[in-house]
Scaffold this active site. Structure first.
Site, PDB file in Angstrom:
ATOM      1  N   GLU A  32       0.824  -1.207   0.000  1.00  0.00           N
ATOM      2  CA  GLU A  32       0.000   0.000   0.000  1.00  0.00           C
ATOM      3  C   GLU A  32       0.855   1.253   0.000  1.00  0.00           C
ATOM      4  O   GLU A  32       0.543   2.233  -0.680  1.00  0.00           O
ATOM      5  CB  GLU A  32      -0.948   0.009   1.199  1.00  0.00           C
ATOM      6  CG  GLU A  32      -2.076  -1.011   1.111  1.00  0.00           C
ATOM      7  CD  GLU A  32      -2.948  -0.835  -0.129  1.00  0.00           C
ATOM      8  OE1 GLU A  32      -2.970   0.256  -0.713  1.00  0.00           O
ATOM      9  OE2 GLU A  32      -3.595  -1.822  -0.519  1.00  0.00           O
ATOM     10  N   TYR A 115      -6.431   6.961   3.565  1.00  0.00           N
ATOM     11  CA  TYR A 115      -6.512   5.851   2.619  1.00  0.00           C
ATOM     12  C   TYR A 115      -5.806   4.606   3.145  1.00  0.00           C
ATOM     13  O   TYR A 115      -6.386   3.512   3.184  1.00  0.00           O
ATOM     14  CB  TYR A 115      -5.925   6.231   1.246  1.00  0.00           C
ATOM     15  CG  TYR A 115      -5.678   4.981   0.446  1.00  0.00           C
ATOM     16  CD1 TYR A 115      -6.735   4.318  -0.163  1.00  0.00           C
ATOM     17  CD2 TYR A 115      -4.410   4.388   0.407  1.00  0.00           C
ATOM     18  CE1 TYR A 115      -6.538   3.119  -0.825  1.00  0.00           C
ATOM     19  CE2 TYR A 115      -4.212   3.188  -0.256  1.00  0.00           C
ATOM     20  CZ  TYR A 115      -5.277   2.566  -0.862  1.00  0.00           C
ATOM     21  OH  TYR A 115      -5.095   1.371  -1.487  1.00  0.00           O
ATOM     22  N   ASP A 133      -9.403   5.862  -2.741  1.00  0.00           N
ATOM     23  CA  ASP A 133      -8.211   6.345  -3.447  1.00  0.00           C
ATOM     24  C   ASP A 133      -8.659   7.020  -4.746  1.00  0.00           C
ATOM     25  O   ASP A 133      -9.849   7.235  -4.960  1.00  0.00           O
ATOM     26  CB  ASP A 133      -7.259   5.176  -3.728  1.00  0.00           C
ATOM     27  CG  ASP A 133      -7.790   4.303  -4.846  1.00  0.00           C
ATOM     28  OD1 ASP A 133      -9.025   4.222  -4.996  1.00  0.00           O
ATOM     29  OD2 ASP A 133      -6.983   3.712  -5.573  1.00  0.00           O
TER      30      ASP A 133
END
Length: 337
Positions: A32, A115, A133
């Site tokens: 991520e 996020y 996102d």
DNA sequence: GAGGCGTGGAC
DNA sequence: TGTCCAAGCCT
């Protein structure tokens, strides 16, 4: 969306097959962070390198800063690497080597914004979280034909994303939305004929899916000029470590002077020397400005006094972990020499 | 909120 | 050799 994901999920190194137990939270987190503002294809080799060299939180927490920064070189947004290391050390020292499962607790770790905290909570720990996102913003803006421009529309988009997020399989749902945005509901020329949401999509119904999301205009990118100083001594070149914060912070670099609207010549040279300005231009585009660089070269004898920095063997510059900007300057030097 | 913060790919 | 923008975060 979940049915579509079961049939069409991309196979990625940090991802479990749909419906299977979630992968290692360390790998979810690392992916991520690397994927922030960065495309999948660029991330994959870095992900392999990092997970091979530092397979878990304990290993990463114990790593040398310089090794991690060098391994990140070329991927960009170097604050991510600094925050990655800082978060790994917090996890190792204060959380028993495991990520907290709770979104709010994750949010307090370095590099965890709205996020990433939501994505890790949903994907690694199966918690319902609203994962928004750029892909999700685009899909949702089209689904509801939201006319309000970004970035002002963020809160509304988040509300709408919340309204369609299920309680079941939240991690797969989030990844399904992002896969859809990356492969079908693309910024330009979306493939609506393949989209599982086409029948429910307001923008599709209006015939103008690529008009969404509406965005405010961006400011023009100014040009700045700078000089790279190539100081050579006995087959080595002087490299410095940039200040820990700001542009290319913490990265190894060639010495540079100020970056200004007009070419600064040899202002800011690392030492007084017989500098020669070379006829070579390095162009590099950053997010908020474009740099036109020039090379200045000089050679020192062996009896020079102390100089701030490290003398790096020229043949081994490929191992210095230079950001792309400075790698370009090295390439330009090779073409001049 | 707006701007700083990399790099490379698509068109 | 221009524009957009990609699984954002931080201040």
């Amino acid at each position: 969306m979940l049915d579509w994901y079961d049939a069409h999920a991309r196979v990625l190194p940090w991802r479990a097959a749909p419906g299977l137990p979630p992968p290692d939270p360390y790998r979810v987190w690392l992916s991520e962070v690397m994927l922030q503002q960065t495309q999948v294809a660029a991330v994959i080799p870095y992900f392999e390198t990092f997970t091979t060299r530092w397979p878990d939180f304990a290993a990463l927490a114990a790593a040398d800063d310089a090794d991690v920064m060098s391994a990140w070189a070329g991927l960009g947004y170097y604050a991510r690497a600094r925050n990655l290391l800082a978060a790994a050390r917090v996890v190792a020292s204060a959380h028993g080597g495991r990520l907290p499962r709770d979104e709010a607790a994750l949010r307090t770790l370095p590099g965890f914004g709205a996020y990433t905290a939501a994505a890790v909570a949903a994907i690694a720990f199966g918690q319902r979280a609203v994962v928004v996102d750029g892909n999700v913003e685009r899909v949702v803006a089209r689904l509801f034909a939201l006319a309000e421009p970004l970035p002002g529309a963020r809160a509304k988009l988040r509300y709408l994303a919340d309204s369609i997020t299920p309680d079941a399989r939240p991690g797969d749902f989030a990844q399904a939305m992002m896969d859809l945005g990356a492969t079908i509901c693309t910024p330009r020329s979306p493939k609506c004929l393949l989209c599982p949401l086409a029948n429910q999509c307001d923008a599709r119904r209006a015939g103008t899916p690529d008009a969404y999301p509406v965005k405010a205009k961006k400011a023009a990118r100014p040009v700045r000029h700078g000089t790279f100083f190539w100081l050579e001594r006995e087959g080595a070149v002087l490299l410095v470590r940039r200040p820990p914060c700001g542009l290319l912070g913490g990265m190894r670099a060639l010495p540079t002077g100020p970056w200004e609207a007009v070419p600064p010549g040899i202002d800011g040279a690392p030492v007084a020397a017989d500098w020669t300005l070379r006829n070579a231009t390095i162009r590099h585009v950053f997010t908020h400005f474009e740099l036109h660089g020039t090379l200045a070269t000089a050679t020192l004898g062996r009896h020079i006094g102390a100089v701030e920095g490290e003398w790096w063997p020229i043949e081994r510059l490929g191992e210095a972990g230079l950001p792309r900007l400075f790698a370009k300057a090295v390439e330009a030097m090779e073409s001049v020499a």
